[in-house]
Design a protein around this motif. Structure first.
Motif, PDB file in Angstrom:
ATOM      1  N   THR A   1      -4.086  -3.962   3.209  1.00 27.84           N
ATOM      2  CA  THR A   1      -5.215  -3.943   4.128  1.00 27.84           C
ATOM      3  C   THR A   1      -6.314  -4.851   3.553  1.00 27.84           C
ATOM      4  O   THR A   1      -6.186  -5.338   2.426  1.00 27.84           O
ATOM      5  CB  THR A   1      -5.699  -2.501   4.355  1.00 27.84           C
ATOM      6  OG1 THR A   1      -5.751  -1.814   3.097  1.00 27.84           O
ATOM      7  CG2 THR A   1      -4.738  -1.743   5.269  1.00 27.84           C
ATOM      8  N   PRO A   2      -7.386  -5.135   4.322  1.00 28.95           N
ATOM      9  CA  PRO A   2      -8.288  -6.231   3.966  1.00 28.95           C
ATOM     10  C   PRO A   2      -8.803  -6.295   2.528  1.00 28.95           C
ATOM     11  O   PRO A   2      -8.756  -7.366   1.903  1.00 28.95           O
ATOM     12  CB  PRO A   2      -9.433  -6.062   4.964  1.00 28.95           C
ATOM     13  CG  PRO A   2      -8.752  -5.555   6.189  1.00 28.95           C
ATOM     14  CD  PRO A   2      -7.711  -4.599   5.673  1.00 28.95           C
ATOM     15  N   LYS A   3      -9.287  -5.196   1.974  1.00 31.10           N
ATOM     16  CA  LYS A   3      -9.879  -5.244   0.630  1.00 31.10           C
ATOM     17  C   LYS A   3      -8.884  -5.757  -0.413  1.00 31.10           C
ATOM     18  O   LYS A   3      -9.163  -6.691  -1.174  1.00 31.10           O
ATOM     19  CB  LYS A   3     -10.393  -3.859   0.236  1.00 31.10           C
ATOM     20  CG  LYS A   3     -10.951  -3.779  -1.178  1.00 31.10           C
ATOM     21  CD  LYS A   3     -11.296  -2.344  -1.543  1.00 31.10           C
ATOM     22  CE  LYS A   3     -11.620  -2.209  -3.020  1.00 31.10           C
ATOM     23  NZ  LYS A   3     -11.862  -0.804  -3.417  1.00 31.10           N
ATOM     24  N   GLN A   4      -7.690  -5.153  -0.435  1.00 29.30           N
ATOM     25  CA  GLN A   4      -6.690  -5.530  -1.437  1.00 29.30           C
ATOM     26  C   GLN A   4      -6.077  -6.899  -1.148  1.00 29.30           C
ATOM     27  O   GLN A   4      -5.712  -7.626  -2.070  1.00 29.30           O
ATOM     28  CB  GLN A   4      -5.606  -4.459  -1.526  1.00 29.30           C
ATOM     29  CG  GLN A   4      -6.060  -3.146  -2.148  1.00 29.30           C
ATOM     30  CD  GLN A   4      -6.860  -2.256  -1.203  1.00 29.30           C
ATOM     31  OE1 GLN A   4      -6.891  -2.490   0.013  1.00 29.30           O
ATOM     32  NE2 GLN A   4      -7.510  -1.241  -1.745  1.00 29.30           N
TER      33      GLN A   4
ATOM     34  N   GLN B   1       0.862  -1.182   0.000  1.00 27.02           N
ATOM     35  CA  GLN B   1       0.000   0.000   0.000  1.00 27.02           C
ATOM     36  C   GLN B   1       0.899   1.232   0.000  1.00 27.02           C
ATOM     37  O   GLN B   1       1.851   1.316   0.773  1.00 27.02           O
ATOM     38  CB  GLN B   1      -0.893  -0.041   1.242  1.00 27.02           C
ATOM     39  CG  GLN B   1      -2.027   0.964   1.253  1.00 27.02           C
ATOM     40  CD  GLN B   1      -3.101   0.584   2.248  1.00 27.02           C
ATOM     41  OE1 GLN B   1      -3.775  -0.425   2.104  1.00 27.02           O
ATOM     42  NE2 GLN B   1      -3.262   1.388   3.289  1.00 27.02           N
ATOM     43  N   ASN B   2       0.588   2.203  -0.854  1.00 29.60           N
ATOM     44  CA  ASN B   2       1.464   3.358  -1.030  1.00 29.60           C
ATOM     45  C   ASN B   2       1.218   4.412   0.057  1.00 29.60           C
ATOM     46  O   ASN B   2       0.717   5.511  -0.194  1.00 29.60           O
ATOM     47  CB  ASN B   2       1.256   3.962  -2.421  1.00 29.60           C
ATOM     48  CG  ASN B   2       2.310   5.010  -2.746  1.00 29.60           C
ATOM     49  OD1 ASN B   2       3.413   4.972  -2.203  1.00 29.60           O
ATOM     50  ND2 ASN B   2       1.971   5.946  -3.617  1.00 29.60           N
TER      51      ASN B   2
ATOM     52  N   SER C   1       3.201  -1.067  -6.032  1.00 35.09           N
ATOM     53  CA  SER C   1       2.392  -0.361  -5.042  1.00 35.09           C
ATOM     54  C   SER C   1       0.985  -0.124  -5.575  1.00 35.09           C
ATOM     55  O   SER C   1       0.734  -0.201  -6.786  1.00 35.09           O
ATOM     56  CB  SER C   1       3.040   0.976  -4.680  1.00 35.09           C
ATOM     57  OG  SER C   1       3.013   1.853  -5.789  1.00 35.09           O
ATOM     58  N   TYR C   2       0.074   0.163  -4.673  1.00 33.56           N
ATOM     59  CA  TYR C   2      -1.298   0.517  -5.057  1.00 33.56           C
ATOM     60  C   TYR C   2      -1.792   1.627  -4.139  1.00 33.56           C
ATOM     61  O   TYR C   2      -1.290   1.807  -3.031  1.00 33.56           O
ATOM     62  CB  TYR C   2      -2.239  -0.701  -4.966  1.00 33.56           C
ATOM     63  CG  TYR C   2      -2.518  -1.157  -3.555  1.00 33.56           C
ATOM     64  CD1 TYR C   2      -3.539  -0.595  -2.793  1.00 33.56           C
ATOM     65  CD2 TYR C   2      -1.746  -2.156  -2.951  1.00 33.56           C
ATOM     66  CE1 TYR C   2      -3.787  -0.999  -1.496  1.00 33.56           C
ATOM     67  CE2 TYR C   2      -1.983  -2.568  -1.656  1.00 33.56           C
ATOM     68  CZ  TYR C   2      -3.013  -1.979  -0.927  1.00 33.56           C
ATOM     69  OH  TYR C   2      -3.241  -2.374   0.366  1.00 33.56           O
ATOM     70  N   GLU C   3      -2.781   2.383  -4.621  1.00 28.63           N
ATOM     71  CA  GLU C   3      -3.445   3.399  -3.806  1.00 28.63           C
ATOM     72  C   GLU C   3      -4.692   2.777  -3.183  1.00 28.63           C
ATOM     73  O   GLU C   3      -5.334   1.905  -3.793  1.00 28.63           O
ATOM     74  CB  GLU C   3      -3.841   4.600  -4.664  1.00 28.63           C
ATOM     75  CG  GLU C   3      -2.689   5.266  -5.399  1.00 28.63           C
ATOM     76  CD  GLU C   3      -1.624   5.830  -4.471  1.00 28.63           C
ATOM     77  OE1 GLU C   3      -1.980   6.272  -3.349  1.00 28.63           O
ATOM     78  OE2 GLU C   3      -0.435   5.842  -4.870  1.00 28.63           O
ATOM     79  N   VAL C   4      -5.046   3.227  -2.000  1.00 28.40           N
ATOM     80  CA  VAL C   4      -6.227   2.689  -1.316  1.00 28.40           C
ATOM     81  C   VAL C   4      -7.471   2.842  -2.191  1.00 28.40           C
ATOM     82  O   VAL C   4      -8.380   2.019  -2.143  1.00 28.40           O
ATOM     83  CB  VAL C   4      -6.427   3.395   0.043  1.00 28.40           C
ATOM     84  CG1 VAL C   4      -7.690   2.918   0.732  1.00 28.40           C
ATOM     85  CG2 VAL C   4      -5.235   3.154   0.954  1.00 28.40           C
ATOM     86  N   SER C   5      -7.491   3.890  -3.010  1.00 32.52           N
ATOM     87  CA  SER C   5      -8.660   4.166  -3.855  1.00 32.52           C
ATOM     88  C   SER C   5      -8.703   3.338  -5.136  1.00 32.52           C
ATOM     89  O   SER C   5      -9.706   3.352  -5.858  1.00 32.52           O
ATOM     90  CB  SER C   5      -8.688   5.656  -4.226  1.00 32.52           C
ATOM     91  OG  SER C   5      -7.471   6.023  -4.868  1.00 32.52           O
TER      92      SER C   5
END
Length: 408
Positions: free
Chosen positions: A239-242, A182-183, A211-215
């Motif tokens: 975090t859980p969703k990803q 997560q970024n 990396s990824y953005e939470v959005s």
């Protein structure tokens, strides 16, 4: 005779006066503390995108109600003042200011989440108000040099990452590692931690980072990038969703890497079930607390005390929820610190007691895991045990691992 009586009366009066003065001298109070109560302030996401965490605050309130019914702490009741911050940093700032300036709390306790804690950290340190056991593991919350009034409760993300690196070196020394992260502070702490654990082999062993953005709606492209780089060990700092998306996508691809997942995304209900229990089988992570779902602990005295508290003080709560177990444990540690303060309920002494924990064993901590802090090391939880998902629940394995190195 008259002189003798006079001397006796004078001596008695002096002794009483000295006794009263001595008793008064032993009691020290700052704003928020008195002979009758100790005011503790907290913001909780009772609403908003992280309202799943609301039950943590409810479990903490239940535990403190139990303690107050038992007579409180050293004869004083804990007045826990909770406000909703909706997991919004600006709202957290507004509510924490209210707690400090209007409610006049002695300390804040277990503000939930990295964003909310980050938003109030400078303010609380400037006011010299203890920010106790923040519900985050980002390194900035175990930094006594720059933020001496802040202690995080969760295992430090950098330390956890370093434990994974050391585990990989021992068990998979020839692994080709791909990292999804997560970024933000969470992901970057994990990435830097695993690199520290791998040491001088990190550059060779890590073949891909994505990396990824939470959005971001999906992380499919990141998974494909890591797979195409030839990784055979996948580390998900998410975090859980990803985390659930990653497990599901890996299964769809028929890819079978060793899969390591950070502690924040180990919820069976929020991650493993949405991803698919069969697809989640074999995923590896760490833990430091007893799982209420694990039959291993059904006769455990600490677990029994937890279940008794839930039955009497929070009957509507899910006793099998790890969130409620977490709420119980953090409230238990708060009470321990306040007991240690005795009659010196100053903010300075609260900080002193919290930063000098010695082998504290909480009811729901795994056997052998003890809380220790020093004025130079604010990490409450430095010990973790590896665990693997068996398709239904997590199973612990291996020895207790401890990270005593620098916090990043």
């Amino acid at each position: 005779m008259r002189n003798g009586i006079l001397r006796l009366v004078t001596g008695t009066a002096l002794a009483v006066a000295l006794s009263v003065t001595s008793a008064s001298a032993q009691k020290k109070y700052d704003t928020g503390a008195s002979d009758a109560e100790i005011k503790v302030g907290q913001t909780v996401p009772f609403s908003g995108p992280a309202s799943a965490y609301a039950t943590i605050g409810k479990a903490q309130a239940a535990y403190i109600k139990m303690i107050n019914d038992q007579g409180g702490v050293n004869g004083r009741k804990i007045n826990l003042i909770q406000y909703d911050d909706a997991y919004s940093p600006p709202k957290a700032v507004e509510q924490v200011r209210k707690l400090v300036e209007s409610d006049e709390v002695l300390l804040t306790f277990q503000i939930i989440g990295t964003p909310s804690n980050a938003a109030v950290q400078k303010y609380l340190n400037g006011k010299k108000v203890p920010q106790l056991f923040a519900a985050t593991g980002a390194s900035k919350f175990t930094d006594p040099k720059n933020f001496p009034w802040t202690l995080g409760f969760n295992p430090n993300y950098f330390s956890e990452g370093r434990i994974y690196g050391q585990y990989i070196l021992k068990e998979y020394p020839n692994a080709k590692i791909g990292v999804l992260y997560q970024n933000d502070d969470l992901g970057k702490d994990y990435l830097n931690g695993i690199k520290a654990g791998l040491g001088d082999k990190a550059a060779k062993m890590i073949v891909a980072e994505a990396s990824y953005e939470v959005s971001d709606p999906t992380i499919d492209s990141q998974i494909l990038k890591i797979k195409d780089a030839g990784a055979d060990l996948f580390f998900s700092a998410s975090t859980p969703k990803q985390a659930a998306q990653a497990i599901k996508k890996i299964a769809e691809l028929g890819w079978k890497p060793v899969h390591i997942l950070d502690i924040n995304a180990t919820s069976v209900g929020a991650v493993m079930k949405p991803a698919g229990l069969e697809a989640s089988k074999g995923v590896i992570s760490v833990s430091y607390g007893k799982d209420p779902l694990d039959p291993t602990w059904k006769d455990d005295p600490g677990m029994k005390r937890y279940f008794d508290m839930m039955a009497k003080y929070y009957p509507d709560g899910d006793k099998d929820s790890s969130f409620n177990g977490y709420g119980y444990s953090t409230a238990q540690l708060l009470v321990h610190v306040l007991k240690q303060c005795g009659d010196d309920l100053t903010r300075e002494n609260v900080l002193k007691q919290a930063t000098n924990l010695k082998n504290v064993e909480l009811d729901l901590a795994l056997p052998g895991i003890k809380g220790n802090t020093t004025p130079d090391d604010y990490r409450v939880n430095k010990q973790l045990q590896m665990m693997k998902f068996n398709g239904e629940r997590w199973e612990l394995f291996g020895p207790i691992l401890e990270d005593a190195g620098p916090t990043g």
